[in-house]
Design a protein around this motif. Structure first.
Motif, PDB file in Angstrom:
ATOM      1  N   PHE A  68       0.845  -1.208   0.000  1.00 28.23           N
ATOM      2  CA  PHE A  68       0.000   0.000   0.000  1.00 28.23           C
ATOM      3  C   PHE A  68       0.873   1.246   0.000  1.00 28.23           C
ATOM      4  O   PHE A  68       1.795   1.381   0.796  1.00 28.23           O
ATOM      5  N   ASP A  69       0.556   2.176  -0.918  1.00 25.26           N
ATOM      6  CA  ASP A  69       1.395   3.361  -1.102  1.00 25.26           C
ATOM      7  C   ASP A  69       0.649   4.665  -0.842  1.00 25.26           C
ATOM      8  O   ASP A  69       1.222   5.735  -0.973  1.00 25.26           O
ATOM      9  N   GLY A  70      -0.639   4.610  -0.522  1.00 29.69           N
ATOM     10  CA  GLY A  70      -1.365   5.825  -0.177  1.00 29.69           C
ATOM     11  C   GLY A  70      -2.673   5.987  -0.919  1.00 29.69           C
ATOM     12  O   GLY A  70      -3.002   5.226  -1.825  1.00 29.69           O
ATOM     13  N   ILE A  71      -3.418   7.012  -0.500  1.00 27.36           N
ATOM     14  CA  ILE A  71      -4.712   7.348  -1.095  1.00 27.36           C
ATOM     15  C   ILE A  71      -4.655   8.789  -1.588  1.00 27.36           C
ATOM     16  O   ILE A  71      -4.198   9.677  -0.872  1.00 27.36           O
ATOM     17  N   VAL A  72      -5.126   9.002  -2.807  1.00 28.41           N
ATOM     18  CA  VAL A  72      -5.164  10.330  -3.409  1.00 28.41           C
ATOM     19  C   VAL A  72      -6.619  10.645  -3.743  1.00 28.41           C
ATOM     20  O   VAL A  72      -7.318   9.821  -4.332  1.00 28.41           O
ATOM     21  N   ILE A  73      -7.059  11.861  -3.375  1.00 27.30           N
ATOM     22  CA  ILE A  73      -8.435  12.279  -3.644  1.00 27.30           C
ATOM     23  C   ILE A  73      -8.412  13.502  -4.556  1.00 27.30           C
ATOM     24  O   ILE A  73      -7.748  14.492  -4.259  1.00 27.30           O
ATOM     25  N   ASN A  74      -9.153  13.413  -5.675  1.00 21.91           N
ATOM     26  CA  ASN A  74      -9.291  14.517  -6.625  1.00 21.91           C
ATOM     27  C   ASN A  74     -10.774  14.701  -6.938  1.00 21.91           C
ATOM     28  O   ASN A  74     -11.577  13.775  -6.725  1.00 21.91           O
ATOM     29  N   VAL A  75     -11.134  15.869  -7.454  1.00 25.92           N
ATOM     30  CA  VAL A  75     -12.525  16.126  -7.832  1.00 25.92           C
ATOM     31  C   VAL A  75     -12.594  16.690  -9.241  1.00 25.92           C
ATOM     32  O   VAL A  75     -11.661  17.333  -9.726  1.00 25.92           O
ATOM     33  N   LEU A  76     -13.722  16.439  -9.879  1.00 21.03           N
ATOM     34  CA  LEU A  76     -14.067  17.049 -11.159  1.00 21.03           C
ATOM     35  C   LEU A  76     -15.308  17.894 -10.899  1.00 21.03           C
ATOM     36  O   LEU A  76     -16.408  17.358 -10.757  1.00 21.03           O
ATOM     37  N   PRO A  77     -15.152  19.222 -10.769  1.00 22.71           N
ATOM     38  CA  PRO A  77     -16.323  20.062 -10.499  1.00 22.71           C
ATOM     39  C   PRO A  77     -17.209  20.190 -11.736  1.00 22.71           C
ATOM     40  O   PRO A  77     -16.734  20.143 -12.864  1.00 22.71           O
ATOM     41  N   ASN A  78     -18.498  20.325 -11.491  1.00 24.47           N
ATOM     42  CA  ASN A  78     -19.476  20.569 -12.559  1.00 24.47           C
ATOM     43  C   ASN A  78     -19.267  19.670 -13.774  1.00 24.47           C
ATOM     44  O   ASN A  78     -18.913  20.146 -14.854  1.00 24.47           O
ATOM     45  N   PRO A  79     -19.524  18.370 -13.632  1.00 22.43           N
ATOM     46  CA  PRO A  79     -19.243  17.436 -14.740  1.00 22.43           C
ATOM     47  C   PRO A  79     -20.273  17.471 -15.869  1.00 22.43           C
ATOM     48  O   PRO A  79     -20.178  16.697 -16.807  1.00 22.43           O
ATOM     49  N   ASN A  80     -21.244  18.375 -15.803  1.00 26.50           N
ATOM     50  CA  ASN A  80     -22.309  18.496 -16.800  1.00 26.50           C
ATOM     51  C   ASN A  80     -23.243  17.287 -16.824  1.00 26.50           C
ATOM     52  O   ASN A  80     -23.702  16.860 -17.878  1.00 26.50           O
ATOM     53  N   LEU A  81     -23.526  16.741 -15.654  1.00 25.12           N
ATOM     54  CA  LEU A  81     -24.570  15.736 -15.471  1.00 25.12           C
ATOM     55  C   LEU A  81     -25.651  16.379 -14.613  1.00 25.12           C
ATOM     56  O   LEU A  81     -25.346  17.037 -13.614  1.00 25.12           O
ATOM     57  N   GLU A  82     -26.912  16.183 -14.981  1.00 25.24           N
ATOM     58  CA  GLU A  82     -28.006  16.835 -14.274  1.00 25.24           C
ATOM     59  C   GLU A  82     -28.023  16.450 -12.793  1.00 25.24           C
ATOM     60  O   GLU A  82     -27.942  15.272 -12.437  1.00 25.24           O
ATOM     61  N   ASN A  83     -28.121  17.456 -11.932  1.00 30.95           N
ATOM     62  CA  ASN A  83     -28.186  17.321 -10.466  1.00 30.95           C
ATOM     63  C   ASN A  83     -26.925  16.732  -9.841  1.00 30.95           C
ATOM     64  O   ASN A  83     -26.958  16.255  -8.714  1.00 30.95           O
ATOM     65  N   ILE A  84     -25.809  16.741 -10.562  1.00 28.07           N
ATOM     66  CA  ILE A  84     -24.524  16.294 -10.016  1.00 28.07           C
ATOM     67  C   ILE A  84     -23.608  17.511  -9.966  1.00 28.07           C
ATOM     68  O   ILE A  84     -23.357  18.146 -10.987  1.00 28.07           O
ATOM     69  N   LYS A  85     -23.106  17.830  -8.757  1.00 28.72           N
ATOM     70  CA  LYS A  85     -22.255  19.018  -8.655  1.00 28.72           C
ATOM     71  C   LYS A  85     -20.780  18.713  -8.794  1.00 28.72           C
ATOM     72  O   LYS A  85     -20.007  19.583  -9.187  1.00 28.72           O
ATOM     73  N   GLU A  86     -20.368  17.482  -8.487  1.00 28.67           N
ATOM     74  CA  GLU A  86     -18.968  17.119  -8.701  1.00 28.67           C
ATOM     75  C   GLU A  86     -18.805  15.610  -8.652  1.00 28.67           C
ATOM     76  O   GLU A  86     -19.667  14.889  -8.173  1.00 28.67           O
ATOM     77  N   ILE A  87     -17.658  15.165  -9.171  1.00 29.38           N
ATOM     78  CA  ILE A  87     -17.264  13.762  -9.119  1.00 29.38           C
ATOM     79  C   ILE A  87     -16.016  13.684  -8.246  1.00 29.38           C
ATOM     80  O   ILE A  87     -15.077  14.451  -8.439  1.00 29.38           O
ATOM     81  N   ILE A  88     -16.018  12.766  -7.290  1.00 35.02           N
ATOM     82  CA  ILE A  88     -14.838  12.523  -6.474  1.00 35.02           C
ATOM     83  C   ILE A  88     -14.152  11.292  -7.035  1.00 35.02           C
ATOM     84  O   ILE A  88     -14.797  10.268  -7.283  1.00 35.02           O
ATOM     85  N   ARG A  89     -12.855  11.374  -7.245  1.00 36.42           N
ATOM     86  CA  ARG A  89     -12.064  10.211  -7.657  1.00 36.42           C
ATOM     87  C   ARG A  89     -11.088   9.907  -6.524  1.00 36.42           C
ATOM     88  O   ARG A  89     -10.287  10.758  -6.141  1.00 36.42           O
ATOM     89  N   ILE A  90     -11.176   8.689  -6.015  1.00 35.12           N
ATOM     90  CA  ILE A  90     -10.315   8.244  -4.921  1.00 35.12           C
ATOM     91  C   ILE A  90      -9.448   7.121  -5.457  1.00 35.12           C
ATOM     92  O   ILE A  90      -9.960   6.089  -5.888  1.00 35.12           O
ATOM     93  N   ASP A  91      -8.138   7.332  -5.465  1.00 36.25           N
ATOM     94  CA  ASP A  91      -7.195   6.320  -5.943  1.00 36.25           C
ATOM     95  C   ASP A  91      -6.454   5.729  -4.751  1.00 36.25           C
ATOM     96  O   ASP A  91      -5.850   6.470  -3.976  1.00 36.25           O
ATOM     97  N   THR A  92      -6.512   4.399  -4.621  1.00 40.68           N
ATOM     98  CA  THR A  92      -5.641   3.710  -3.663  1.00 40.68           C
ATOM     99  C   THR A  92      -4.515   3.114  -4.479  1.00 40.68           C
ATOM    100  O   THR A  92      -4.748   2.390  -5.453  1.00 40.68           O
ATOM    101  N   ASN A  93      -3.292   3.442  -4.104  1.00 43.11           N
ATOM    102  CA  ASN A  93      -2.121   3.065  -4.886  1.00 43.11           C
ATOM    103  C   ASN A  93      -1.301   2.006  -4.164  1.00 43.11           C
ATOM    104  O   ASN A  93      -1.119   2.072  -2.948  1.00 43.11           O
ATOM    105  N   TYR A  94      -0.792   1.062  -4.945  1.00 46.50           N
ATOM    106  CA  TYR A  94       0.044  -0.023  -4.436  1.00 46.50           C
ATOM    107  C   TYR A  94       1.306  -0.090  -5.290  1.00 46.50           C
ATOM    108  O   TYR A  94       1.249   0.096  -6.500  1.00 46.50           O
ATOM    109  N   SER A  95       2.431  -0.374  -4.657  1.00 45.16           N
ATOM    110  CA  SER A  95       3.701  -0.505  -5.374  1.00 45.16           C
ATOM    111  C   SER A  95       4.336  -1.843  -5.045  1.00 45.16           C
ATOM    112  O   SER A  95       4.553  -2.166  -3.885  1.00 45.16           O
ATOM    113  N   ALA A  96       4.629  -2.597  -6.070  1.00 45.61           N
ATOM    114  CA  ALA A  96       5.370  -3.867  -5.951  1.00 45.61           C
ATOM    115  C   ALA A  96       6.254  -3.920  -7.200  1.00 45.61           C
ATOM    116  O   ALA A  96       6.786  -2.909  -7.604  1.00 45.61           O
ATOM    117  N   CYS A  97       6.345  -5.083  -7.846  1.00 41.99           N
ATOM    118  CA  CYS A  97       7.106  -5.126  -9.099  1.00 41.99           C
ATOM    119  C   CYS A  97       6.413  -4.290 -10.166  1.00 41.99           C
ATOM    120  O   CYS A  97       7.052  -3.715 -11.035  1.00 41.99           O
TER     121      CYS A  97
END
Length: 191
Positions: A68-97
């Protein structure tokens, strides 16, 4: 007059380019959730919105703590979908080979409710130049009222999109998805 038009075009273009990308945010935080029933090799993390309307967004389980290498949180504001104000993208990252990322996409409604899309998994090795991701209407290759699950292939130097393969398209009808619009394959070549 020419200068004014040039400035307006550059301003509009830069807003369009910047609006297409997920951006870093400090409106959501990661909190380690400790429970009595926690499995020996699994850790659970709550994603919490902060501010006046603080609430739990989701819980993410991390099972391979050694890589496990961490969690990163990003948003996409106003994605142009009705009644949606933003999209949250949560990445969990892992490092091995090879690197591995689990991507969680969560749509935030105008009423601050949360709608999760299915998790996407990507593995990155030395030769890997593609990734699976969701594309929203506001982004390049986006379609009106649709969330498109795509596999994007990049050029060898990973600077340009070489092609996109549509894996699934979901039609957004205000509060539900119609996944009857599935497309098996489509390709866009850019050079």
């Amino acid at each position: 007059m020419k200068n004014l038009i040039t400035i307006l075009i550059l301003t509009f273009a830069s807003q369009f380019i910047n609006a297409q990308k997920f951006i870093e945010t400090d409106r959501y935080v990661v909190v380690n959730k400790v429970t009595e029933k926690q499995q020996e090799y699994t850790a659970f993390f709550d994603i919490i919105s902060i501010g006046n309307n603080a609430q739990k967004v989701t819980t993410i389980g991390v099972s391979d703590l050694d890589t496990f290498d961490g969690i990163v949180i990003n948003v996409l504001p106003n994605p142009n979908l009705e009644n949606i104000k933003e999209i949250i993208r949560i990445d969990t990252n892992y490092s091995a080979c090879c690197g591995h990322t689990d991507a969680y996409y969560i749509m935030v409604t105008d009423d601050n409710d949360f709608i999760s899309l299915p998790k996407i998994e990507n593995t990155y090795c030395d030769e890997a130049v593609s990734e699976v991701q969701y594309i929203f209407p506001k982004q390049a290759f986006g379609k009106e009222n649709m969330v498109i699950k795509t596999e994007i292939t990049y050029s060898a130097n990973i600077e340009n999109v070489k092609s996109t393969k549509i894996l699934q398209s979901l039609v957004w009808n205000d509060d539900i998805f119609n996944d009857g619009e599935t497309i098996a394959y489509s390709q866009i070549n850019k050079r």
